[in-house]
Write an enzyme that holds these catalytic residues in place. Structure first.
Site, mmCIF file in Angstrom:
data_model
loop_
_atom_site.group_PDB
_atom_site.id
_atom_site.type_symbol
_atom_site.label_atom_id
_atom_site.label_comp_id
_atom_site.label_asym_id
_atom_site.label_seq_id
_atom_site.Cartn_x
_atom_site.Cartn_y
_atom_site.Cartn_z
ATOM 1 N N SER A 59 0.821 -1.214 0.000
ATOM 2 C CA SER A 59 0.000 0.000 0.000
ATOM 3 C C SER A 59 0.855 1.264 0.000
ATOM 4 O O SER A 59 2.012 1.256 0.413
ATOM 5 C CB SER A 59 -0.911 0.024 1.230
HETATM 6 N N1 SAH Z 1 -0.873 -5.007 4.099
HETATM 7 C C1 SAH Z 1 -0.161 -5.248 2.867
HETATM 8 C C2 SAH Z 1 -1.008 -4.918 1.658
HETATM 9 C C3 SAH Z 1 -1.183 -6.133 0.847
HETATM 10 S S1 SAH Z 1 -2.333 -6.082 -0.475
HETATM 11 C C4 SAH Z 1 1.166 -4.545 2.849
HETATM 12 O O1 SAH Z 1 1.418 -3.714 3.729
HETATM 13 O O2 SAH Z 1 1.991 -4.847 1.977
HETATM 14 C C5 SAH Z 1 -3.623 -7.110 0.173
HETATM 15 C C6 SAH Z 1 -3.283 -8.530 0.493
HETATM 16 O O3 SAH Z 1 -4.507 -9.170 0.877
HETATM 17 C C7 SAH Z 1 -2.722 -9.347 -0.660
HETATM 18 O O4 SAH Z 1 -1.474 -9.867 -0.321
HETATM 19 C C8 SAH Z 1 -3.760 -10.450 -0.865
HETATM 20 O O5 SAH Z 1 -3.195 -11.696 -1.230
HETATM 21 C C9 SAH Z 1 -4.402 -10.516 0.502
HETATM 22 N N2 SAH Z 1 -5.734 -11.155 0.500
HETATM 23 C C10 SAH Z 1 -6.735 -11.030 -0.407
HETATM 24 N N3 SAH Z 1 -7.778 -11.822 -0.070
HETATM 25 C C11 SAH Z 1 -7.430 -12.466 1.063
HETATM 26 C C12 SAH Z 1 -8.071 -13.435 1.899
HETATM 27 N N4 SAH Z 1 -9.281 -13.930 1.622
HETATM 28 N N5 SAH Z 1 -7.416 -13.886 2.986
HETATM 29 C C13 SAH Z 1 -6.168 -13.419 3.296
HETATM 30 N N6 SAH Z 1 -5.503 -12.517 2.552
HETATM 31 C C14 SAH Z 1 -6.119 -12.037 1.449
#
Ligand code: SAH
Length: 226
Positions: A59
């Site tokens: 993000s």
């Molecule tokens: N907090 C992260 C942002 C990652 S983007 C950072 O600081 O880098 C969002 C993430 O949510 C992705 O890695 C994606 O794989 C995950 N995601 C999406 N659906 C999900 C689910 N059902 N359960 C767990 N993770 C999920």
């Protein structure tokens, strides 16, 4: 030593209205260059989202700071994060609370994030490969929940994993054709008697995807099937 680019970034965040000194300090001390792909190292301290493995994104720093500030964490709190991704949001939260429980559905992302937590000695973060739609019932209830992928609608079962008085910060909305921004960052407060919702700002997150991805079979399993 703090990267001078991190100090610049934090000055920019202050100008954009991030005022909580604990959040600004945590942002300054978290080396974002360790959380991005090597190819994007030179952009690590720019205020933009960047691609990571498995088609996901780390993000934008402003959004991480905004969400962390909105979460209003206390140092004794237990926090659930859905969507570990690179691990950056967890690493920013780690010095501000007692324990972070973070869930990711992509194994390679989770492994890479775990290695970063280890290298940075962030030993109050526990991880789980799993489906964030289910939350982490064995460890519930939580003081705070932060979701870093967009839910079309927040499952009631997840809100139920908040303590009374607890706060969830979550992007809500679906990608609609022709609309560039269709998600709202939402603050959900669980009260003694119900739930209060407050829309904060428009955001653009990757979507929540239910279930776990199919993993490639190991070579010996493939052979046995032939
Ligand atoms: N907090 C992260 C942002 C990652 S983007 C950072 O600081 O880098 C969002 C993430 O949510 C992705 O890695 C994606 O794989 C995950 N995601 C999406 N659906 C999900 C689910 N059902 N359960 C767990 N993770 C999920």
């Amino acid at each position: 030593m703090t990267d001078p680019r991190a100090i610049q970034l934090v000055m920019a965040l202050r100008k954009q209205g991030i005022t909580d000194m604990r959040v600004l300090n945590a942002m300054e001390r978290t080396p974002r260059d360790l959380f991005v792909e090597e190819a994007f190292g030179s952009s690590a301290y720019q205020d933009s989202a960047l691609p990571i493995a498995c088609g996901q994104t780390i993000s934008q720093p402003y959004i991480v700071a905004f969400m962390t500030q909105a979460l209003a964490v206390g140092e004794k709190m237990r926090v659930l994060e859905i969507g570990t991704g690179s691990g950056y949001q967890s690493a920013v939260l780690a010095p501000l609370c007692r324990k972070i429980y973070t869930i990711e559905r992509h194994r390679p992302l989770l492994k890479a994030a775990e290695a970063r937590f280890k290298a940075l000695k962030l030993d109050n973060i526990v991880t789980k490969l799993g489906d964030g739609y289910k939350g982490w019932p064995e460890q519930a209830p939580f003081d705070r929940i932060v979701v870093t992928a967009a839910f079309p609608q927040v499952p009631e079962s997840l809100i139920a994993q908040l303590k009374p008085g607890g706060i969830m910060i979550v992007p809500v909305g679906e990608q609609r054709p022709g609309e560039s921004i269709s998600q709202l960052l939402t603050k959900i407060i669980r009260t003694e008697t119900g739930v209060k919702r407050e829309a904060l700002i428009p955001v653009m997150f990757v979507p929540m995807v239910p279930g776990l991805p199919r993993e490639p079979q190991k070579a010996d399993e493939r052979e046995r099937k032939i």
